[in-house]
Structure formats: C-alpha cells, structure tokens
Design a protein around this motif. Structure first.
Motif, short mmCIF file in Angstrom:
data_model
loop_
_atom_site.label_atom_id
_atom_site.label_comp_id
_atom_site.label_asym_id
_atom_site.label_seq_id
_atom_site.Cartn_x
_atom_site.Cartn_y
_atom_site.Cartn_z
N GLN A 101 0.81 -1.22 0.00
CA GLN A 101 0.00 0.00 0.00
C GLN A 101 0.85 1.27 0.00
OE1 GLN A 101 -2.79 -0.11 3.24
NE2 GLN A 101 -3.48 -2.18 2.76
N ARG A 102 2.15 1.12 0.22
CA ARG A 102 3.03 2.29 0.29
C ARG A 102 3.56 2.65 -1.09
NH1 ARG A 102 6.54 3.96 4.50
NH2 ARG A 102 6.16 2.01 5.56
N CYS A 103 3.58 3.95 -1.36
CA CYS A 103 4.15 4.41 -2.64
C CYS A 103 5.67 4.37 -2.52
CB CYS A 103 3.68 5.83 -2.93
SG CYS A 103 4.48 6.56 -4.38
N SER A 104 6.32 3.73 -3.48
CA SER A 104 7.78 3.60 -3.42
C SER A 104 8.47 4.91 -3.79
CB SER A 104 8.26 2.47 -4.33
OG SER A 104 7.94 2.76 -5.69
N ARG A 105 7.70 5.89 -4.31
CA ARG A 105 8.31 7.18 -4.66
C ARG A 105 8.13 8.21 -3.55
NH1 ARG A 105 7.24 9.85 -10.45
NH2 ARG A 105 5.39 10.78 -9.54
N CYS A 106 6.88 8.38 -3.05
CA CYS A 106 6.65 9.44 -2.05
C CYS A 106 6.36 8.90 -0.65
CB CYS A 106 5.52 10.37 -2.49
SG CYS A 106 3.87 9.67 -2.30
N ASN A 112 -6.15 2.89 -1.09
CA ASN A 112 -6.76 3.25 -2.38
C ASN A 112 -5.75 3.33 -3.52
OD1 ASN A 112 -9.38 3.43 -1.34
ND2 ASN A 112 -8.97 5.50 -0.57
N SER A 113 -4.46 3.40 -3.17
CA SER A 113 -3.45 3.43 -4.22
C SER A 113 -3.31 2.08 -4.89
CB SER A 113 -2.09 3.84 -3.63
OG SER A 113 -2.14 5.16 -3.15
N GLU A 119 -2.22 -3.53 -10.22
CA GLU A 119 -1.93 -2.14 -10.51
C GLU A 119 -1.79 -1.28 -9.26
OE1 GLU A 119 -5.11 -0.16 -12.47
OE2 GLU A 119 -3.92 1.56 -13.07
N PHE A 120 -0.71 -0.49 -9.22
CA PHE A 120 -0.52 0.49 -8.16
C PHE A 120 -0.54 1.88 -8.78
CE2 PHE A 120 1.83 3.33 -5.45
CZ PHE A 120 1.43 2.97 -4.18
N ALA A 121 -1.38 2.77 -8.22
CA ALA A 121 -1.42 4.15 -8.69
C ALA A 121 -1.55 5.05 -7.46
CB ALA A 121 -2.59 4.37 -9.65
N CYS A 122 -0.47 5.74 -7.10
CA CYS A 122 -0.42 6.54 -5.87
C CYS A 122 -1.46 7.66 -5.90
CB CYS A 122 0.97 7.12 -5.68
SG CYS A 122 1.11 8.11 -4.17
N THR A 123 -2.27 7.75 -4.82
CA THR A 123 -3.27 8.79 -4.72
C THR A 123 -2.62 10.13 -4.35
OG1 THR A 123 -3.66 8.23 -2.40
CG2 THR A 123 -5.11 7.20 -4.02
N GLY A 124 -1.37 10.10 -3.92
CA GLY A 124 -0.68 11.33 -3.54
C GLY A 124 0.08 11.96 -4.68
N CYS A 125 1.02 11.21 -5.26
CA CYS A 125 1.92 11.81 -6.26
C CYS A 125 1.63 11.33 -7.69
CB CYS A 125 3.38 11.54 -5.90
SG CYS A 125 3.91 9.84 -6.19
N GLY A 126 0.72 10.36 -7.82
CA GLY A 126 0.36 9.92 -9.15
C GLY A 126 1.28 8.86 -9.74
N TYR A 127 2.27 8.43 -8.97
CA TYR A 127 3.19 7.39 -9.43
C TYR A 127 2.44 6.12 -9.76
CZ TYR A 127 6.88 3.86 -9.07
OH TYR A 127 7.73 2.81 -9.30
N VAL A 133 5.91 -4.80 -8.44
CA VAL A 133 7.17 -4.08 -8.60
C VAL A 133 7.27 -2.97 -7.55
CG1 VAL A 133 8.53 -2.58 -10.12
CG2 VAL A 133 7.38 -4.60 -11.05
N ASN A 134 6.16 -2.24 -7.36
CA ASN A 134 6.14 -1.19 -6.34
C ASN A 134 6.43 -1.77 -4.96
OD1 ASN A 134 5.41 1.63 -5.36
ND2 ASN A 134 3.90 0.39 -4.26
N ALA A 135 5.78 -2.90 -4.64
CA ALA A 135 5.99 -3.55 -3.34
C ALA A 135 7.44 -4.00 -3.20
CB ALA A 135 5.03 -4.73 -3.18
N ALA A 136 7.99 -4.56 -4.28
CA ALA A 136 9.37 -5.05 -4.24
C ALA A 136 10.35 -3.90 -3.98
CB ALA A 136 9.72 -5.75 -5.55
#
Ligand code: ZN
Length: 168
Positions: A101-106, A112-113, A119-127, A133-136
């Motif tokens: 659930q954590r964004c790897s960028r921000c 909700n991300s 599919e991962f789509a950050c609700t904060g930064c849009g990454y 891959v994001n989880a990894a």
C-alpha cells in the motif's frame, strides 16, 4: 555444489527442486536478498485458531495462508537461508506491513493506491507501477535501510528495524 539434477518423480519433489534452484540462483547472483518476513507458521496457526468464528478477515487470511503454503514460501525461505550460508550472501527479512500500500516514490500509505491486484497508482503523487514491482521496491528499500547500504534519502523514508540476518 555439483548437484544439478532435475528430478521429476513427483509434485513434491519438483517443488523442492524449484525452491532449491531459486534459492541457489538468488544466493549466487546477489550478495543481499531482502524478503518479507511472513512468518508462515504463525499466520497459519492464527487463522486456524479463529476459524470457529469466521469473519471477513479470517477468510481473507485463510486464503492468503493457502496461497503462501501453495507456493511453498516456507520451503523456499529455508532453502534460501541454506544457500546464503553456503555462498556468503546476506538474507534480510523485513516487516511486510504496508509494502503493497506504500508508494515507493513518495512513501504515502493509502489502500486506495492499490487499484487492483496488479496495478498500483499513488493517490498522492500519481506514481504508477505494477503492484508487485512497487511492493518489491519498498521491500528492497527497507532491507537496504536495515543493512545501512541504502542512500540517506531511502534510509530516512524507510522505517528502521533491527536486522534479522541469517547468514554472515
Ligand atoms: Zn506517491
């Protein structure tokens, strides 16, 4: 190790070979392997214990347990620890909480991300990235923070936890 036999006697044997081969590949190609500390046994036990009063979470948990056991995660981890000892690789186990659930960028954590299983789509930064891959990336960042191999920015954003090194 000279054993390079592919044994196809039965399903169990094949799975064991898969675990051993994967572990060998990881331990010889990488000096550091970071894995989620899923504590398979505890999870299985807790789901069984609460099965008398089944709720939504229990069912989800049971499904997760099945998936973990089906994939032979415990067996793979065991093989990985042995291979790492033999080849001098380091295995680091990190807390699996929020890695998906954590964004790897921000670093924003938001359920909700996680748009879907894939599919991962950050609700904060849009990454956007593949959810696995994001989880990894989060798992690796946490592992690098533990070993002190990460860059300062990564180290700040990842929660520090005591190292759980299984191989020197
Ligand atoms: Zn983000």
């Amino acid at each position: 190790m000279s054993s390079n036999t592919v044994n196809v006697r039965g399903h169990g044997t094949r799975r064991k070979d898969f675990a051993a081969q994967t572990a060998h590949k990881l331990a010889t190609k990488h000096g550091l392997v970071v894995v989620e500390d899923l504590r398979t046994k505890n999870m299985t036990r807790s789901a069984k214990g609460s099965a008398s009063a089944p709720g939504k979470n229990v069912l989800q948990k049971a499904g997760l347990n099945r998936a973990i056991l089906d994939k032979g995660w415990g067996r793979l981890l065991l093989a990985l620890e042995q291979a790492a000892r033999y080849h001098g690789a380091t295995i680091v186990k990190v807390n699996p909480a929020y890695t998906s659930q954590r964004c790897s960028r921000c670093s924003l954590i938001d359920a909700n991300s996680r748009k879907s299983q894939a599919e991962f789509a950050c609700t904060g930064c849009g990454y956007r990235d593949n959810a696995d891959v994001n989880a990894a990336k989060n798992i690796l960042a946490a592992g690098l923070a533990v070993t002190g191999r990460g860059d300062p920015a990564v180290r700040r954003s990842a929660k520090r936890q005591p190292p759980d090194r299984l191989a020197a």
